[in-house]
Design a protein around this motif. Structure first.
Motif, PDB file in Angstrom:
ATOM      1  N   VAL A  24       0.923  -1.275   0.093  1.00 58.25           N
ATOM      2  CA  VAL A  24      -0.103   0.012   0.098  1.00 58.25           C
ATOM      3  C   VAL A  24       0.920   1.292   0.181  1.00 58.25           C
ATOM      4  CG1 VAL A  24      -1.875  -1.187   1.155  1.00 58.25           C
ATOM      5  CG2 VAL A  24      -0.241   0.249   2.454  1.00 58.25           C
ATOM      6  N   GLU A  25       0.330   2.238  -0.728  1.00 56.44           N
ATOM      7  CA  GLU A  25       1.209   3.623  -0.632  1.00 56.44           C
ATOM      8  C   GLU A  25       0.152   4.631   0.125  1.00 56.44           C
ATOM      9  OE1 GLU A  25       4.196   4.531  -1.559  1.00 56.44           O
ATOM     10  OE2 GLU A  25       4.405   2.260  -2.198  1.00 56.44           O
ATOM     11  N   THR A  26       0.633   5.238   1.192  1.00 53.86           N
ATOM     12  CA  THR A  26      -0.174   6.037   1.913  1.00 53.86           C
ATOM     13  C   THR A  26       0.088   7.484   1.981  1.00 53.86           C
ATOM     14  OG1 THR A  26       1.075   5.565   4.066  1.00 53.86           O
ATOM     15  CG2 THR A  26      -0.364   4.006   3.417  1.00 53.86           C
ATOM     16  N   SER A  27      -0.796   8.179   2.949  1.00 51.59           N
ATOM     17  CA  SER A  27      -0.745   9.577   2.844  1.00 51.59           C
ATOM     18  C   SER A  27       0.348  10.114   4.173  1.00 51.59           C
ATOM     19  CB  SER A  27      -2.004  10.356   3.015  1.00 51.59           C
ATOM     20  OG  SER A  27      -2.638  10.110   4.084  1.00 51.59           O
ATOM     21  N   GLY A  28       0.618   8.846   4.881  1.00 54.58           N
ATOM     22  CA  GLY A  28       1.318   9.199   6.031  1.00 54.58           C
ATOM     23  C   GLY A  28       1.891   8.134   6.800  1.00 54.58           C
ATOM     24  N   LEU A  29       2.251   7.997   8.003  1.00 52.22           N
ATOM     25  CA  LEU A  29       2.814   6.652   8.679  1.00 52.22           C
ATOM     26  C   LEU A  29       1.861   6.480   9.876  1.00 52.22           C
ATOM     27  CD1 LEU A  29       6.263   7.740   8.991  1.00 52.22           C
ATOM     28  CD2 LEU A  29       5.263   6.372   7.298  1.00 52.22           C
ATOM     29  N   VAL A  30       0.540   7.065  10.035  1.00 52.70           N
ATOM     30  CA  VAL A  30      -0.278   6.656  11.088  1.00 52.70           C
ATOM     31  C   VAL A  30      -1.564   6.261  10.737  1.00 52.70           C
ATOM     32  CG1 VAL A  30      -1.252   7.723  13.464  1.00 52.70           C
ATOM     33  CG2 VAL A  30       0.754   8.778  12.418  1.00 52.70           C
ATOM     34  N   PRO A  31      -1.903   4.916  11.056  1.00 50.73           N
ATOM     35  CA  PRO A  31      -2.962   4.355  10.300  1.00 50.73           C
ATOM     36  C   PRO A  31      -4.295   5.145  10.795  1.00 50.73           C
ATOM     37  CG  PRO A  31      -1.558   2.737  10.789  1.00 50.73           C
ATOM     38  CD  PRO A  31      -1.110   4.088  11.677  1.00 50.73           C
ATOM     39  N   ARG A  32      -4.471   5.437  12.131  1.00 49.82           N
ATOM     40  CA  ARG A  32      -5.460   6.093  12.594  1.00 49.82           C
ATOM     41  C   ARG A  32      -5.859   7.423  12.062  1.00 49.82           C
ATOM     42  NH1 ARG A  32      -2.960   4.478  17.419  1.00 49.82           N
ATOM     43  NH2 ARG A  32      -2.280   6.770  17.497  1.00 49.82           N
ATOM     44  N   ALA A 112      -6.506  -2.790   8.096  1.00 48.17           N
ATOM     45  CA  ALA A 112      -7.513  -2.873   9.045  1.00 48.17           C
ATOM     46  C   ALA A 112      -8.314  -1.714   9.469  1.00 48.17           C
ATOM     47  CB  ALA A 112      -6.806  -3.445  10.629  1.00 48.17           C
ATOM     48  N   HIS A 113      -7.742  -0.369   9.433  1.00 44.71           N
ATOM     49  CA  HIS A 113      -8.233   0.804   9.557  1.00 44.71           C
ATOM     50  C   HIS A 113      -9.231   1.024   8.503  1.00 44.71           C
ATOM     51  CE1 HIS A 113      -5.522   1.280  13.195  1.00 44.71           C
ATOM     52  NE2 HIS A 113      -6.276   2.267  13.476  1.00 44.71           N
ATOM     53  N   GLU A 114      -8.631   0.767   6.997  1.00 46.05           N
ATOM     54  CA  GLU A 114      -9.591   1.301   5.924  1.00 46.05           C
ATOM     55  C   GLU A 114     -10.846   0.345   6.066  1.00 46.05           C
ATOM     56  OE1 GLU A 114      -9.580   3.727   4.378  1.00 46.05           O
ATOM     57  OE2 GLU A 114      -7.413   4.420   3.893  1.00 46.05           O
ATOM     58  N   THR A 233       9.129   6.984  22.490  1.00 42.39           N
ATOM     59  CA  THR A 233       8.181   7.974  22.563  1.00 42.39           C
ATOM     60  C   THR A 233       7.653   8.450  21.257  1.00 42.39           C
ATOM     61  OG1 THR A 233       7.696  10.073  23.315  1.00 42.39           O
ATOM     62  CG2 THR A 233       9.739   9.781  22.405  1.00 42.39           C
ATOM     63  N   GLY A 234       6.565   8.626  21.046  1.00 43.51           N
ATOM     64  CA  GLY A 234       5.819   9.131  19.602  1.00 43.51           C
ATOM     65  C   GLY A 234       5.725   7.877  18.762  1.00 43.51           C
ATOM     66  N   GLU A 235       5.047   8.242  17.531  1.00 44.91           N
ATOM     67  CA  GLU A 235       4.708   7.119  16.722  1.00 44.91           C
ATOM     68  C   GLU A 235       5.812   6.325  15.986  1.00 44.91           C
ATOM     69  OE1 GLU A 235       1.553   6.221  16.106  1.00 44.91           O
ATOM     70  OE2 GLU A 235       0.445   7.886  16.892  1.00 44.91           O
ATOM     71  N   THR A 236       5.557   5.155  15.925  1.00 49.43           N
ATOM     72  CA  THR A 236       6.607   4.299  15.368  1.00 49.43           C
ATOM     73  C   THR A 236       5.962   3.609  14.201  1.00 49.43           C
ATOM     74  OG1 THR A 236       6.100   2.411  16.837  1.00 49.43           O
ATOM     75  CG2 THR A 236       8.129   4.038  17.494  1.00 49.43           C
ATOM     76  N   THR A 237       6.751   3.167  12.885  1.00 50.67           N
ATOM     77  CA  THR A 237       6.253   2.508  11.937  1.00 50.67           C
ATOM     78  C   THR A 237       5.895   1.191  12.295  1.00 50.67           C
ATOM     79  OG1 THR A 237       7.411   3.648  10.571  1.00 50.67           O
ATOM     80  CG2 THR A 237       6.671   1.713   9.446  1.00 50.67           C
ATOM     81  N   THR A 238       6.962   0.512  12.962  1.00 43.29           N
ATOM     82  CA  THR A 238       6.733  -0.770  13.542  1.00 43.29           C
ATOM     83  C   THR A 238       5.817  -0.864  14.886  1.00 43.29           C
ATOM     84  OG1 THR A 238       8.784  -1.438  12.981  1.00 43.29           O
ATOM     85  CG2 THR A 238       7.963  -2.923  14.595  1.00 43.29           C
ATOM     86  N   ALA A 239       4.852  -1.756  14.954  1.00 46.02           N
ATOM     87  CA  ALA A 239       3.969  -1.746  15.878  1.00 46.02           C
ATOM     88  C   ALA A 239       4.721  -1.605  17.387  1.00 46.02           C
ATOM     89  CB  ALA A 239       2.755  -2.879  15.888  1.00 46.02           C
TER      90      ALA A 239
END
Length: 422
Positions: A24-32, A112-114, A233-239
């Motif tokens: 998938v190509e996405t608009s950013g890194l945060v699925p929510r 999953a979020h989509e 701290t903060g968002e990570t690409t890996t869960a």
């Protein structure tokens, strides 16, 4: 047609699955928060025969984000369907198959979020990450990016960050990785995917104790060492759960807060204003981004266990390990002795030794790994493609990996090999 099945004389049962390779190509890194801009799915049967293909641009209904990365402008996306218009077709390709992706947690979370936004359930019960698979295989590459693995396995890549091309490249990498994993007799890193829950209701798992002493802060350019105290701290690409689990498995001490004892803070936001980042700045704690941390996580050095150590040997003979009793060596594994001269100099491209220790008590194995590192080599924790030598301690001859080591014709050494001159 591209096959993803390894050529095996006796295929392992856990290799026989229906596969759905996804990018998938996405608009950013945060699925929510961010959205899918394009999706591609290739399906394969257990025998490697391609059974389906689907790709489409997706109109996210929002700013497409870093156009300079994916090239998907608002104009290109304007006439594309919304995700809920293609969700059922994507779901039909994923159903009853193992989802395969490079950094699969990322693709899985976005899907999953989509699907949740479309009021549908993502029909995936298992996934396999080619990044995790190649961490087990350990090919001799500078990193494990899609481009590096494609170059190593000889897979042509024409349009990076194009979902369909990336999925076709992924298929070639997956096939080659499976072949190498089968040669090494490695189990596949299949991850179960239970129905998704809102993370705010997920229970916090208990913090496992760390078995190693804190060696202090990470030195600039230095390696991670077992026992180091790590905060994120903060968002990570890996869960986050996967990142913590892998760190704990490597012997690191994961912390919920930052103090003067913290060895390193991991964050993708250099200017983060979080409480952890502010405390790290105040205490002078080193900061790493996620990619650098993951790279260092591949080669964590042995630490000092929280156990009473045996007295150090006399200063007159610091280079000698305690002499073990003679070890039984299987007839199929020839124990070698180091050459008196550097005979390996004739090799065109010498590789750094990566030595696997088998058998022995925890203390004896740790001492052997320390000696390996002192000699400028790397201590391997698993049998992989990068292992060059094996040291056999007491009881190591019964290790199930000995059969594979013998088949691979890896040099097997007695413990006193570590005391010889480099």
């Amino acid at each position: 047609m591209l096959s993803v099945a390894p050529a095996l004389d006796v295929p392992r049962p856990d290799y026989a699955h229906d596969w759905a390779l996804v990018d998938v190509e996405t608009s950013g890194l945060v699925p929510r928060r961010d959205r899918i801009l394009s999706v591609a799915v290739l399906t394969f049967g257990p025998d490697g025969t391609q059974t389906g293909e689907f790709s489409t641009l997706v109109n996210p209904g929002c700013d497409p984000g870093p156009v300079h990365v994916h090239g998907l402008t608002p104009e290109r996306l304007a006439g594309a369907p919304a995700f809920d218009q293609v969700a059922e077709r994507v779901g039909a390709l994923l159903r009853d198959r193992v989802l395969v992706a490079h950094n699969a947690q990322f693709d899985y979370d976005f899907l999953a979020h989509e699907f949740a936004r479309a009021r549908l359930h993502l029909p995936v019960t298992q996934r396999l990450c080619t990044l995790a698979l190649n961490r087990r295989v350990e090919p001799p590459t500078d990193d494990l990016s899609l481009a590096s693995l494609a170059a190593h396995y000889g897979v042509p890549q024409t349009r990076a960050h194009d979902a369909l091309d990336d999925t076709r490249v992924l298929a070639g990498i997956f096939r080659a990785s499976l072949t190498e994993a089968a040669r090494l007799d490695l189990p596949l890193p299949l991850v179960p995917c239970p129905p998704r829950q809102d993370p705010q209701f997920a229970p916090n798992p208990p913090k496992p104790p760390c078995a190693f002493r804190n060696p202090g802060r990470l030195e600039p350019g230095g390696p991670l060492v077992q026992g180091m105290k790590i905060a994120i701290t903060g968002e990570t690409t890996t869960a986050r759960a996967e990142l913590v689990g892998r760190s704990v498995g490597a012997g690191l001490n994961m912390m919920a807060s930052v103090s003067r004892h913290t060895s390193v803070l991991v964050t993708n936001e250099a200017a983060s204003a979080s409480a952890k980042a502010r405390r790290a700045a105040a205490e002078g704690v080193p900061v790493l981004d996620e990619d650098t941390f993951l790279r260092l996580l591949e080669d964590v050095r042995p630490g000092t266990p929280h156990v009473k150590q045996s007295p150090a040997p006399p200063a007159a003979a610091p280079a000698e390990l305690p002499a073990p009793e003679p070890l039984p060596v299987p007839a199929t594994a020839a124990v070698t002795t180091p050459p008196s001269a550097p005979a390996t100099a004739a090799v065109a491209a010498p590789r750094r030794r990566r030595v696997l220790v088998l058998g022995g008590t925890h203390e004896a194995a740790s001492a052997a790994r320390v000696r390996i590192v002192e000699r400028g080599w790397a201590a391997a924790l698993n049998l992989s493609a990068s292992v060059t030598d094996v040291v056999l301690l007491s009881g190591g001859e019964t290790d199930r990996r000995m059969a594979r080591i013998t088949a691979l014709e890896l040099p097997v050494h007695a413990p006193d090999w570590l005391g010889a001159p480099p």
